[in-house]
Design an enzyme around this catalytic site. Structure first.
Site, mmCIF file in Angstrom:
data_model
loop_
_atom_site.group_PDB
_atom_site.id
_atom_site.type_symbol
_atom_site.label_atom_id
_atom_site.label_comp_id
_atom_site.label_asym_id
_atom_site.label_seq_id
_atom_site.Cartn_x
_atom_site.Cartn_y
_atom_site.Cartn_z
ATOM 1 N N TYR A 154 -63.513 -6.545 -70.411
ATOM 2 C CA TYR A 154 -64.097 -7.699 -69.713
ATOM 3 C C TYR A 154 -64.563 -8.833 -70.615
ATOM 4 O O TYR A 154 -64.503 -9.988 -70.239
ATOM 5 C CB TYR A 154 -65.295 -7.236 -68.853
ATOM 6 C CG TYR A 154 -64.882 -6.443 -67.642
ATOM 7 C CD1 TYR A 154 -64.621 -7.075 -66.434
ATOM 8 C CD2 TYR A 154 -64.714 -5.060 -67.700
ATOM 9 C CE1 TYR A 154 -64.225 -6.367 -65.309
ATOM 10 C CE2 TYR A 154 -64.314 -4.336 -66.586
ATOM 11 C CZ TYR A 154 -64.070 -4.994 -65.398
ATOM 12 O OH TYR A 154 -63.661 -4.298 -64.293
ATOM 13 N N ARG B 136 -54.172 0.399 -58.241
ATOM 14 C CA ARG B 136 -54.998 1.466 -58.798
ATOM 15 C C ARG B 136 -56.196 1.685 -57.883
ATOM 16 O O ARG B 136 -56.988 0.776 -57.668
ATOM 17 C CB ARG B 136 -55.477 1.084 -60.208
ATOM 18 C CG ARG B 136 -56.458 2.083 -60.775
ATOM 19 C CD ARG B 136 -56.968 1.701 -62.171
ATOM 20 N NE ARG B 136 -57.953 2.693 -62.573
ATOM 21 C CZ ARG B 136 -59.174 2.406 -63.007
ATOM 22 N NH1 ARG B 136 -59.574 1.163 -63.149
ATOM 23 N NH2 ARG B 136 -60.016 3.382 -63.322
ATOM 24 N N HIS C 283 -64.026 8.224 -60.394
ATOM 25 C CA HIS C 283 -64.608 6.911 -60.706
ATOM 26 C C HIS C 283 -66.083 6.981 -60.287
ATOM 27 O O HIS C 283 -66.503 6.309 -59.339
ATOM 28 C CB HIS C 283 -63.834 5.814 -59.975
ATOM 29 C CG HIS C 283 -64.071 4.430 -60.509
ATOM 30 N ND1 HIS C 283 -63.060 3.595 -60.926
ATOM 31 C CD2 HIS C 283 -65.209 3.715 -60.693
ATOM 32 C CE1 HIS C 283 -63.559 2.437 -61.329
ATOM 33 N NE2 HIS C 283 -64.874 2.475 -61.197
ATOM 34 N N GLU D 43 -63.981 5.238 -67.408
ATOM 35 C CA GLU D 43 -65.104 4.807 -68.234
ATOM 36 C C GLU D 43 -66.176 5.873 -68.478
ATOM 37 O O GLU D 43 -67.310 5.741 -68.001
ATOM 38 C CB GLU D 43 -65.756 3.567 -67.614
ATOM 39 C CG GLU D 43 -64.799 2.413 -67.421
ATOM 40 C CD GLU D 43 -65.497 1.119 -66.989
ATOM 41 O OE1 GLU D 43 -66.657 1.190 -66.541
ATOM 42 O OE2 GLU D 43 -64.890 0.054 -67.112
ATOM 43 N N ASN E 286 -59.965 -0.654 -70.006
ATOM 44 C CA ASN E 286 -60.758 -1.586 -69.202
ATOM 45 C C ASN E 286 -61.442 -2.551 -70.150
ATOM 46 O O ASN E 286 -62.069 -2.131 -71.134
ATOM 47 C CB ASN E 286 -61.845 -0.846 -68.394
ATOM 48 C CG ASN E 286 -61.278 -0.103 -67.200
ATOM 49 O OD1 ASN E 286 -60.063 -0.087 -66.979
ATOM 50 N ND2 ASN E 286 -62.155 0.511 -66.432
ATOM 51 N N GLU F 290 -58.320 -2.307 -65.945
ATOM 52 C CA GLU F 290 -59.259 -3.271 -65.341
ATOM 53 C C GLU F 290 -59.442 -4.460 -66.270
ATOM 54 O O GLU F 290 -59.528 -4.302 -67.488
ATOM 55 C CB GLU F 290 -60.666 -2.674 -65.126
ATOM 56 C CG GLU F 290 -60.791 -1.757 -63.952
ATOM 57 C CD GLU F 290 -62.190 -1.176 -63.814
ATOM 58 O OE1 GLU F 290 -63.179 -1.838 -64.214
ATOM 59 O OE2 GLU F 290 -62.301 -0.055 -63.303
HETATM 60 C C1 PNW Z 1 -66.480 -1.447 -64.545
HETATM 61 N N1 PNW Z 1 -71.370 -2.886 -68.610
HETATM 62 O O1 PNW Z 1 -67.818 -1.170 -64.788
HETATM 63 C C2 PNW Z 1 -66.111 -0.451 -63.460
HETATM 64 O O2 PNW Z 1 -65.032 0.382 -63.774
HETATM 65 C C3 PNW Z 1 -65.964 -1.054 -62.109
HETATM 66 O O3 PNW Z 1 -66.162 -0.073 -61.134
HETATM 67 C C4 PNW Z 1 -66.896 -2.233 -61.982
HETATM 68 O O4 PNW Z 1 -66.990 -2.739 -60.685
HETATM 69 C C5 PNW Z 1 -66.410 -3.289 -62.945
HETATM 70 O O5 PNW Z 1 -66.356 -2.787 -64.267
HETATM 71 C C6 PNW Z 1 -67.239 -4.570 -62.958
HETATM 72 O O6 PNW Z 1 -68.545 -4.306 -63.382
HETATM 73 C C7 PNW Z 1 -68.624 -1.667 -65.775
HETATM 74 O O7 PNW Z 1 -72.586 -2.964 -68.284
HETATM 75 C C8 PNW Z 1 -69.959 -1.797 -65.452
HETATM 76 O O8 PNW Z 1 -70.994 -3.155 -69.780
HETATM 77 C C9 PNW Z 1 -70.868 -2.199 -66.397
HETATM 78 C C10 PNW Z 1 -70.440 -2.469 -67.682
HETATM 79 C C11 PNW Z 1 -69.090 -2.344 -68.011
HETATM 80 C C12 PNW Z 1 -68.196 -1.937 -67.047
#
Ligand code: PNW
Length: 479
Positions: free
Chosen positions: A312, A77, A123, A170, A310, A381
C-alpha cells in the site's frame, strides 16, 4: 517514461474478504468468528459498527460477479469464512453444507462469467469457538490439526474449480495487530488499558510460528494429494511497505531500513524461502522467537508456488538509540511519515498509516525478487482510501481522481519492475472491488473502486478509478 508492458495473460482483477463484505453472520448455520465477537466490545470499532450486513454479498454474490464482469476483471480474489464452513472450526466438528455451498455457487458463477477465482482460506476470521477452546494459533499443536482439516474440506469440495489458493492473508496483521497492539481481533495486548489479556512480548512470535508451520502442512497436503489432479498453485500472502531512511546520511537509519523489512516481511518470507527466521530477529528477540525444528523447517522451506504480495505505501525509518523494549516488534526503530527535512512520504489519505509512494512499490518488488531468487509474484492487494471520501456528496465520490491517480502510478511502477527490473510478476488484484467493512475503521474508510450505498440497500456504483484500472491493464497487457 519507458514504454512499460505486462504479459498478455497477466491476471488482473479485484480482491475482497469474507468478513468485510458478506454479512449474514448467523444465516444457514454460520457461527461467530473472532471478528463478530470483537465488534461487540465497546470502543473497538471507530464507528461502532460490525460486519452484520456489510455489502450483503452473501445474498448478492451474483451482483458482485456481474460487477466484476462489467469492470472487465479477469480474476477475483475472495476469502472463505472458516466458521461458515465448519461453524465450530475443529477437526471433529461438523461441516456446514449450506455454508460450503455458498462458496461453490460463487465459484460456479465466476466460471460461468469467465472470471478466474482466487481463494484465500484465512483472512482473519478465525472461528470464535477455537479461540475459546484453546487460544487458536496460540496453541500450535491443536491449531495445526484444525486448520489442516479445514483446508482439506475446502480442497475436496472445490477440486479443480479453484487453481489459485492462498493459505493466509497477512500474518503480520494477524499477529501484530491481533496479539501485540490489540487493535484487531482477538485484541490481545500487554497494554492493560486496552485488554486484561495478552503478552505482547511472547504471543505474536508464537502465533506466527503456528501460522507458518500450519501453512507448510497445508501446502504439503495440497501438493501430495490435490495438485496433480487439480492442477492448482498455492502460496501465502504477506503485507509489507517500502522503507526510506529518515536521514539518508545516517548509516544507522539506512541499516534500520533493512531491519524493518526483515521484521515485517522476512519474518515470514525467510522461513518460506530459506527455512529460518532472519538473524536480526534472533539477535533482538533471543529465545522469545520460537525455533524451527528440523522437520518444521523442511516443511516450511520451499512452500510457496507464488509470493502473494500486499502493498500500500511507504514509511521513513529512524533508528532508536535506546535498547528495544520487550513489546517492540519493528526492530527498534521509529516509523515516520516525514523525513528529516520535513518531506512527507506522500499525500494524506483516510488511513493514518497510508501515504502513497509509488516508486516504493517497484523498489520493494525488486527487493523481494533479489532476496528470494526471483519468485513468481502475484500482487494480491494494492489500493488506497481517500481523505474525507465518506463525507463527500455521491457525485464527488464517483469521481475519485485521487484513487485513479494512485492506481495509475502504482500499476506503472509495477510494470516498470517487470519490464526494467526483470521481476516475475504475473497478477495484480486491486483492493478493493467495492467499499466494505474496513475492520477497526468501520465503514468510514472506503477502499472500493465501487461505491456501496449502505443506506440505500447496498447498491453498487462503479467509481472513476474502476475505469482507470481497466484501461491501464488493457493497454499494458500485450505481446
Ligand atoms: C489489508 N496497517 O490490511 C487487508 O488485507 C485488508 O483486509 C484491508 O481492508 C486492507 O489492507 C486496507 O486496510 C491492512 O496498519 C490493515 O499497516 C492495516 C495495515 C496494513 C494492511
Amino acid at each position: 517514461m519507458t514504454d512499460v508492458k505486462l504479459p498478455k495473460d497477466f491476471l488482473w482483477g479485484y480482491a475482497t474478504a469474507s468478513y468485510q463484505i458478506e454479512g449474514a453472520p448467523h444465516e444457514d448455520g454460520r457461527a461467530d468468528s473472532i471478528w463478530d465477537v470483537f465488534c461487540r466490545k465497546p470502543g473497538k470499532i471507530a464507528d461502532g459498527t460490525n460486519g452484520d450486513v456489510a455489502c450483503d454479498s452473501y445474498h448478492r454474490y451474483k451482483e458482485d460477479v456481474a460487477l466484476l464482469k462489467q469492470l472487465g476483471a479477469k480474476a477475483y480474489r475472495f476469502s472463505i469464512s472458516w466458521s461458515r464452513v465448519i461453524p465450530l472450526g475443529g477437526r471433529n466438528d461438523p461441516v456446514n453444507k449450506a455454508g460450503l455451498q455458498y462458496y461453490i455457487d460463487l465459484v460456479d458463477e465466476l466460471h460461468a462469467n469467465g472470471i478466474i477465482p482466487m481463494a484465500t482460506l484465512f483472512h482473519w476470521d478465525l472461528p470464535a469457538a477455537l479461540h475459546e477452546r484453546y487460544g487458536g494459533p496460540l496453541n500450535q499443536e491443536e491449531y495445526i490439526q484444525d486448520y489442516v482439516r479445514y483446508a482439506r474440506v475446502i480442497f475436496e469440495a472445490f477440486g479443480s474449480k479453484v487453481k489459485h489458493w492462498i493459505t493466509y492473508n497477512e500474518p503480520w496483521c494477524i499477529s501484530i495487530l491481533g496479539y501485540s497492539v490489540g487493535q484487531f481481533a482477538p485484541g490481545h495486548t500487554s497494554n492493560r488499558q486496552k485488554n486484561e489479556i495478552g503478552d505482547s512480548s511472547i504471543e505474536p512470535w508464537r502465533v506466527v510460528h503456528s501460522l507458518l508451520v500450519s501453512h507448510g502442512h497445508v501446502v504439503k497436503m495440497y501438493r501430495d494429494e490435490f495438485k496433480a489432479k487439480d492442477g492448482g498453485q498455492i502460496g501465502i500472502t504477506l503485507n509489507g511497505d517500502w522503507v526510506m531512511p529518515w536521514d539518508e546520511n545516517e548509516p544507522l537509519d539506512v541499516e534500520a531500513c533493512e531491519r524493518k523489512l526483515e521484521f515485517s516481511i522476512a519474518w515470514f518470507a525467510d522461513p518460506v524461502y530459506k527455512g529460518d527466521y532472519p538473524a536480526s530477529m534472533r539477535k533482538q528477540l533471543g529465545d522469545r522467537l520460537p525455533k524451527f525444528t528440523a522437520e518444521e523447517s523442511a516443511l516450511v522451506k520451499g512452500s510457496n508456488d507464488f509470493y502473494g504480495m500486499n502493498h500500500y505505501c511507504a514509511n521513513y525509518i529512524r533508528h532508536k538509540k535506546t535498547e528495544p523494549t520487550p513489546e517492540d516488534f519493528a526492530g527498534n526503530l521509529d516509523l515516520l511519515l516525514e523525513n528529516k527535512e520535513g518531506t512527507p512520504v506522500g499525500p494524506e489519505t483516510q488511513s493514518p498509516w497510508l501515504q502513497p509512494c509509488p516508486q516504493g512499490f517497484r523498489k520493494l518488488m525488486k527487493w523481494i525478487s533479489d532476496r528470494y531468487g526471483r519468485p513468481t509474484i502475484i500482487v494480491t492487494e494494492n489500493g488506497t482510501s481517500l481523505k474525507g471520501e465518506n463525507d463527500m456528496p455521491v457525485e464527488q465520490i464517483l469521481q475519485d481522481d485521487f484513487r485513479a491517480q494512485y492506481f495509475t502510478d502504482y500499476i506503472n511502477a509495477m510494470a516498470q519492475a517487470v519490464t526494467i527490473d526483470n521481476v516475475d510478476c504475473r497478477g495484480y488484484m486491486a483492493w478493493s472491488l467495492m467499499d466494505n467493512f474496513e475492520w477497526a475503521e468501520g465503514y468510514e474508510t472506503r477502499f472500493g473502486v465501487t461505491y456501496v450505498d449502505y443506506q440505500g440497500g447496498q447498491k453498487r456504483h462503479p467509481k472513476k478509478s474502476a475505469k482507470t484500472v481497466a484501461e491501464l491493464f488493457n493497454s499494458m497487457c500485450r505481446d
